[in-house]
Design an enzyme around this catalytic site. Structure first.
Site, short mmCIF file in Angstrom:
data_model
loop_
_atom_site.label_atom_id
_atom_site.label_comp_id
_atom_site.label_asym_id
_atom_site.label_seq_id
_atom_site.Cartn_x
_atom_site.Cartn_y
_atom_site.Cartn_z
N ASP A 418 0.52 15.82 -11.26
CA ASP A 418 0.82 14.41 -11.48
C ASP A 418 1.82 13.97 -10.40
OD1 ASP A 418 1.00 11.90 -12.77
OD2 ASP A 418 2.78 12.57 -13.83
N LYS A 419 2.01 12.68 -10.24
CA LYS A 419 2.95 12.19 -9.24
C LYS A 419 4.26 11.75 -9.88
CE LYS A 419 2.85 8.05 -7.65
NZ LYS A 419 4.26 7.62 -7.91
N GLU A 517 10.64 -3.91 -6.85
CA GLU A 517 11.23 -5.24 -6.87
C GLU A 517 12.66 -5.19 -7.37
OE1 GLU A 517 9.15 -8.39 -8.80
OE2 GLU A 517 8.56 -9.10 -6.84
N LYS A 581 6.68 -11.58 1.61
CA LYS A 581 6.90 -10.15 1.81
C LYS A 581 5.60 -9.43 1.46
CE LYS A 581 8.65 -9.16 -2.85
NZ LYS A 581 9.82 -8.77 -3.66
N ARG A 837 -5.43 6.02 -9.33
CA ARG A 837 -5.92 5.17 -10.40
C ARG A 837 -6.85 5.92 -11.35
NH1 ARG A 837 -2.70 1.33 -10.57
NH2 ARG A 837 -4.13 -0.25 -11.29
N LYS A 843 -8.57 13.11 -15.07
CA LYS A 843 -7.78 14.24 -14.57
C LYS A 843 -8.37 15.56 -15.08
CE LYS A 843 -3.31 11.86 -14.18
NZ LYS A 843 -1.88 11.91 -14.53
N ASP A 863 4.23 15.88 -16.51
CA ASP A 863 5.41 15.69 -17.37
C ASP A 863 5.18 14.69 -18.49
OD1 ASP A 863 5.32 13.44 -15.64
OD2 ASP A 863 7.43 13.05 -16.05
N ASN A 866 0.09 11.54 -20.61
CA ASN A 866 -1.16 11.30 -19.88
C ASN A 866 -1.62 12.52 -19.11
OD1 ASN A 866 1.22 10.79 -18.26
ND2 ASN A 866 -0.16 10.10 -16.66
#
Length: 1334
Positions: A418-419, A517, A581, A837, A843, A863, A866
């Site tokens: 996972d990221k 943001e 931006k 995505r 996964k 972690d 999901n």
């Protein structure tokens, strides 16, 4: 991070019909429904109506057993093990007195012990699952029953109930949002348990129910929802609400899914649509699987083979018994008759067959499985006790949650990660910026003192005290009133969709939709441009202490196609300005031509930021005249009101105004990686482990993190992006990628062959001379070995570093049955794969795909909730105990606090576990065959009645991990070698004593050829031989080794003398008849000479074979051990102090892994979601709850200062001989001479100074052959004349040496940042420092 919105219709149908099945592992309510559910009809506040459809209740069951089913189900599972069935069969045979020569308790006791231990372990695991289920099912929820709110347990919630949720509560079931305390039925949720994203998301109720906030009104609500049946699509919901003879469409934006947490919303009400196992969270939960290692599966096969071998031996001996009984035994019938019911020689042979099956069963004794479990348990404790895997910050130790998979940790080939929360901390920090061509934030002065963190409080009382920045030049630029700097931060304070809440005067809490943001607005706040509040038409800021209110004329919202957002505002002086931006790839092309010079400088800065793994945005503005604004406003109004192609019309209007802008600069945000992630990934890659990142995040963010953690580098051959929306387009993109790989590989091979030929001619080699060459990976530098195969249709022959990036909608097509083979062949040819995505179920499907097609050991690490499906699907599941709960940890096999501990789990504990287990099994089968086969030979004469290398060396030399991936240490070949050695030993142990003792006599002339003397001699020789064998197999001796090895020999003699004692004879005269036989036998010198002869004949061939193998064909581990010995011999007393001066330095300054190439890569990554702009201008979300949460404010970490300190510590002044020769064997300056042995691939990070003589130099200069890939010894690299610094780097007899970091070794190996190149062009000089352009 955003909700998945770009999934094609083909992948996400309404799934009609779906077969409703109760799945093991997460089955829930007692639904007895057997029919196919084509649509779901739910009527609010009407349980009787809804019960007719027999929908599942909200009870969750993840356990496997209950009190009644535990014993039969668990025994059934355990007897699926071939060995357990085998021993049960033996036990049944031993209960038959006519054929049993051994007592039944010799089998039933150990078998019962094994079954009991396993059952207790399984029961304990299931107990915790029951406990977790009960904890969840017994949570309280407020349910509207008969007009009043009543507390009910989650398990009692029914479909059609209306429940009330309060702030920070988990959502109990999949709900249709009816109303909220926020205006317009809005509520804010966090979906970390579903998709790992911790930023807020907004949900909104249907307008017609938004005002039903009172329980009395809700009690009278009788609407009916018709929607899709239960499915696992997290981002999709399709339904219709029928109420008061009208119908209202329902989408995913109206749904609150189980597992979400209500945030920043005082309360809301929802209608239960899906409950329990029908919820999307549970539909995405993987089935709990019984995991078995490859060694277990191999042992099951070997047990069947051995049983067949045992049957063959029994048949041979039974035939021999039949022949003997007919020819010889019949002569002894008068005084040695057959025992009833035996009445002929055939029946005697039949009974002998089963007797020998029992006697020879020791070839696979049950002690094998007991010993294996004990070894695994010990390895689990070694992992739990490893202090180097303890996280002091979290106070969390590594935990082995299973004892059955340890050796498989040494065989992993694919890691699926996972990221968010696994590779990153999900903390965004404002790191650097470029304003008007000047870069700020780079404060790493290698010779200066450590920079201080700026204190903004005296300058700005509204500053956020948690904000970290170190470059004082930027603050000075703001103070002196630089116009470009002020405009830069003014843009950051205005161009966003952040909501602000001022709890008290000056105490601001920002609620950002994305952490990026929040970081940008917080940066503007600290530098004097404070965003204070907003209304649908205004934005109020405090600029350098002065309150300014801007009129908000328009928000040009962000989406994934535009990759930018803009605001149009009018300041108090009446000036209209557009601030924008976005991604540099789309924004720079919209600049006015006068910005060319500034754009070039800013692009260079963006390149540097992107190469450092930072998330970048370009900033620009444009002043508008009143006429321009009025004209555009009218066109925008028409596009907004269009009934057809509204989005396209709006995009065209946005594009029209966002032109001819002036460039202000760029920002660089760091999505902070966990400590040690790049080094861990690089080290695992060197161990030939492929790492795939599977994330629910958007493509730009995932790719940016890929570059940050060095999975992706700018010197990769090519990065392929698969983004097709149809099966045909995805198939074509995959095929094009494969063709491109083969084309590049073919061109690379042809170029290397031509260059190799030129090099050989230049070295004076003629056509007839032999020479081996190979390319250094990534560097195209020629060393020695054989040329890589030419590119062909076989994807395995592809050379080069490729990466594949595929989106979720494309992956959905790639996972279809007719496409999966193409996807696997393309992806597995790449060094790195990133899937963006993706849903939790996808996964798991990717993991299953690799398991199916590659037959490789897989590991999944995550972690969040999901990641549970992926963790359960992989051979090995690892949970990170992070910020997203403990669901991943509970579902995992191993857990720890940080990703960097994975390298130690695999390269140290995994490799050692595999090595020890393989050595144990080889020895065990050898020992048992040697013991059992002695009985076999006796049947013809009785009437047929270690540790290897230290842990830090395992991390230095990742190639040591490859034998486990290739399963070289215990396979069918090694098994046959072991049993062959065992059979040879049994022949020696039987026939040598038989030959010697047949004619031997005692000193008094009495013959020694009796049964008991022969038995004692053979048994003693057997114990001594197998003890010597295990001593030879032991590589590292401890007190415990000595105690058990030699203690077992002593125990043998003690037990043997006891069995032949008078004491036991007096107690059991029928069982222990041979009084004094052992003592009498072992007093004879000829017996000891016989034992010595048998031992020598057994052991000497083994010693000779191992000596020759070590000398002629050493393994990599042998070379590493030899290197260790050489280092220890060269160690000098002053080595520590001399080497200490160089600790932490390197020959190349620490920096990004690869220099920027000719092509540039955008570092743009913006975790944002479309729709907030329209929400703000509509005014629907202006009144927010006073329940502000600090965790949505900008978060910053002090670890950035540690990064600066490491950069300063690891900096080395530039060498005067920084140039690198293009010749393959000519390396100087920062690139020391390296051996071709793969043992240098890991570098020597964390090497003790007293042991540091450069490993590469030792290996190349030593007379010991190279390791796992034998190669001719290479001549020392030619070193160009240089000053003392160069000669010191190449010196081999230095007592200290340099402690290279992993990056330095990679740069030296792969030719990055100034090492020799394989091309014929001259490489420019390398400088150890990089000066940013100004």
């Amino acid at each position: 991070m955003t909700v998945l919105t770009d999934i094609p219709e083909k992948w996400l149908p309404v799934v009609l019909p779906i077969k409703k099945k109760k799945k093991a592992g997460f089955g829930g309510g007692k639904s007895k429904k057997k029919r196919t559910e084509e649509e779901r009809r739910v009527k609010a506040n009407d349980r009787e109506h809804n019960e007719k459809f027999q929908y599942a209740n909200n009870c969750i069951v993840t356990s496997k057993y209950n009190i009644l089913t535990f014993l039969p189900v668990n025994l059934f599972e355990q007897f699926q093990e071939v060995a357990n069935t085998y021993f049960l069969f033996l036990l049944i045979l031993q209960l038959i007195p006519q054929i049993s020569s051994l007592s039944w308790f010799t089998t039933i006791v150990p078998l019962a012990l094994v079954l009991s231990i396993t059952a207790v372990k399984d029961a304990t695991d299931d107990y915790f699952r029951h406990k977790s289920d009960n904890q969840v099912n017994n949570r309280q929820s407020q349910v509207l029953i008969r007009g009043s709110l009543q507390n009910e347990k989650w398990m009692n919630v029914k479909v059609g109930d209306i429940i009330k949720l309060e702030n920070n509560q988990f959502v109990a079931a999949d709900l249709l949002l009816l109303s909220s305390t926020e205006p317009h039925g809005l509520c804010y949720i966090e979906t970390a348990e579903l998709d790992g994203e911790t930023n807020m998301k907004v949900r909104q109720s249907v307008s017609v129910t938004a005002e039903l906030g009172d329980p009395n009104n809700l009690a009278s609500f009788d609407g009916e929802v018709v929607c899709e049946p239960p499915n696992n699509k997290l981002d999709r919901f399709c339904g219709t609400l029928y109420w008061r003879e009208k119908k209202y469409p329902l989408t995913n934006q109206n749904m609150l899914l189980r597992g979400c947490v209500l945030r920043n919303t005082e309360a809301c009400y929802g209608l239960v649509i899906f409950a329990g196992p029908d919820t999307k969270l549970m539909q995405n939960s993987g089935r709990t699987k019984f995991k078995r290692t490859s060694i277990d599966r191999l042992m099951n096969t070997l047990v069947l083979w051995i049983f067949g071998f045992l049957v063959c031996m029994g048949v041979i001996l039974a035939v021999g018994n039949a022949v003997w009984e007919r020819e010889v035994g019949s002569l002894f019938q008068s005084y040695l008759p057959w025992d009833p019911p035996v009445d002929n020689f055939m029946f005697s042979a039949f009974l002998s067959f089963w007797s020998y099956i029992i006697i020879l069963n020791t070839v696979v004794p049950i002690s094998l499985y007991v010993s294996v479990e004990v070894i695994r348990l010990g390895h689990s404790y070694f992992i739990n006790w490893d202090r180097q895997m303890f996280c002091s910050r979290c106070n969390t130790a590594a935990e082995s949650r299973t004892t059955t998979l340890n050796e498989e940790l040494g065989q992993v080939e694919y890691i699926f990660s996972d990221k968010t929360g696994t590779l990153t901390q999900n903390i965004m920090t404002f790191n650097k910026c470029s304003i008007n061509g000047q870069t700020y934030g780079e404060v790493t002065d290698p010779l200066g003192k450590q920079p201080k963190r700026l204190d903004f409080t005296p300058f700005n009382p509204l500053a956020n005290p948690d904000f970290c920045f170190y470059d004082e030049k930027l603050l000075e630029s703001v103070k002196v009133g630089d116009l470009h700097t002020h405009e830069f931060f003014r843009l950051l304070s205005l161009c966003h969709t952040v909501m602000s809440e001022e709890k008290s005067e000056g105490e601001l809490v920002y609620k950002a939709q994305s952490p990026d943001e929040g970081a940008l607005v917080t940066a503007a706040r600290n530098f004097g441009f404070v965003f204070r509040s907003r209304t649908p038409g205004t934005i109020t800021t405090t600029e350098m202490g002065r309150t300014v209110t801007y009129s908000l004329l328009a928000i040009l919202d962000f989406n994934n196609i535009r990759k930018r957002m803009s605001v149009i505002v009018r300041n108090p002086e009446g000036r209209i300005c557009l601030y924008c931006k976005g991604a540099d790839t789309v924004l720079l092309e919209r600049l006015h031509p006068c910005n060319q010079e500034l754009m070039s400088i800013t692009s260079d800065h963006l390149n540097e930021y992107g190469a450092d793994g930072l998330r970048t945005l370009a900033l620009a503005y444009r002043e508008l005249s009143e006429d321009e604004w009025e004209a555009w406003s009218e066109s925008h109004r028409c596009a907004d009101k269009a009934t057809d192609c509204r989005e396209d019309r709006l995009a065209a209007a946005y594009d029209k105004i966002e032109q001819d802008m002036k460039l202000l600069g760029a920002t660089a945000i760091e999505d902070k990686l966990q400590e040690g992630v790049p080094e861990t990934i690089a080290l695992l890659s060197l161990a030939n482990i492929k790492i795939w990142v599977l994330t629910g995040d958007k493509q730009e963010t995932a790719v940016n993190i890929g570059y940050s953690c060095k999975m992706l580098t700018d010197d990769m051959t090519e990065v392929f992006i698969i983004g097709g929306h149809t099966v045909q387009s995805v198939r074509q993109e995959l095929r094009s990628a494969r063709e491109r790989m083969m084309e590049l590989s073919r061109g690379k091979t042809e170029g290397m062959e031509a260059w190799a030929e030129a090099c050989f001619m230049g070295n004076g080699m003629k056509d007839g001379q032999e020479g081996d060459c190979t390319t250094g990976r990534g560097s195209k530098q020629l060393h020695c070995s054989s040329l890589p195969p030419s590119a062909s249709g076989d994807m395995d022959s592809i050379s080069g570093e490729f990466a594949l990036i595929i989106s979720g909608h494309s992956l959905a097509h790639a996972l279809e049955a007719d496409m999966e083979a193409e996807f696997v062949s393309t992806a597995c040819a790449c060094k790195a794969v990133i899937c963006c995505r993706v849903t939790p179920l996808q996964k798991a499907q990717v993991v299953e795909l690799i398991k199916k097609h590659k037959k490789a050991v897989t590991l999944a690490i995550g972690d969040g909730a999901n990641d549970v499906s992926m963790i359960k699907s992989a051979h090995i599941g690892v949970g990170i105990s992070g910020q997203e709960g403990i669901q991943a940890v509970l579902a995992s096999d191993y857990s720890f606090a940080q990703f960097r501990f994975l390298q130690r789990l695999l390269l140290v504990h995994g490799r050692w576990s595999y090595l020890r287990m393989c050595r144990f099994l080889c020895y065990f089968f050898y020992k048992n065959f040697a013991f059992t086969m002695v009985h076999f030979w006796f049947g013809f004469f009785c009437g047929f009645s270690a540790q290897d290398v230290p842990d830090h060396r395992s991390l230095e030399y990742p190639k040591l991990y490859e034998p486990g991936q290739l399963n070289l240490l215990f396979n069918k070949k090694e098994f046959f070698i072991c049993i062959t050695q065992g059979i040879y030993t049994s022949v020696v142990l039987f026939f040598v004593p038989y030959a010697v003792l047949s004619d031997a006599t005692q000193s008094n002339g009495v013959p020694l050829a009796d049964y008991q003397t022969f038995a004692v001699t053979t048994a003693t020789a057997l114990v001594i031989v197998v003890s010597v064998q295990i001593a030879l197999d032991t590589g590292f001796w401890t007190v415990f080794n000595h105690m058990f090895v030699w203690g077992s020999v002593g125990s043998y003699f003690t037990i043997m003398f006891a069995l032949h004692s008078q004491t036991l004879f007096r107690i059991f005269p029928n069982q222990f008849r041979f009084i004094g036989s052992a003592q009498n036998t072992l007093l004879q010198p000829v017996v000891w000479l016989t034992i010595a002869l048998a031992t020598a004949v057994c052991v000497v061939p083994v010693l000779a074979f191992r000596f020759l193998k070590l000398d002629l064909k050493p393994q990599l581990s042998d070379t590493v051990r030899h290197t260790q010995l050489v280092r220890q011999k060269r160690r000098k007393p002053g080595g520590r102090s001399i080497g200490g001066a160089w600790r932490g330095t390197g020959s190349v300054s620490e920096g990004r892994l690869g220099a920027r190439g000719g092509s540039r890569r955008s570092g743009y990554a913006f975790s944002h979601q479309e729709g907030f702009g329209e929400l703000i201008t509509s005014g629907k979300n202006m009144r927010l709850s006073s329940l502000a949460l600090a965790n949505f404010a900008s978060k910053h970490s002090s670890s950035w200062i540690e990064t600066l300190r490491r950069k300063k510590t690891n900096h080395t002044p530039p060498s005067t001989s920084g140039e690198c020769s293009p010749a393959p064997s000519n390396v100087s300056g920062t690139c020391p001479a390296l051996s071709n042995s793969s043992s240098v691939l890991g570098g020597s990070q964390e090497t003790p100074i007293e042991e540091e003589t450069d490993a590469a130099v030792v290996l190349s200069s030593s007379s010991h052959p190279a390791a796992s890939e034998p190669a001719e010894p290479r001549a020392p690299a030619q070193v160009a004349p240089a000053d003392s610094s160069t000669s010191a780097a190449a010196r081999t007899d230095s007592p200290g040496g340099w402690a290279r970091s992993l990056e330095t070794v990679q740069e030296a190996l792969f030719g990055r940042r100034g090492c020799a190149s394989a091309s014929n062009t001259q490489v420019p000089p390398c400088d150890a420092t990089e000066t940013p352009p100004h």
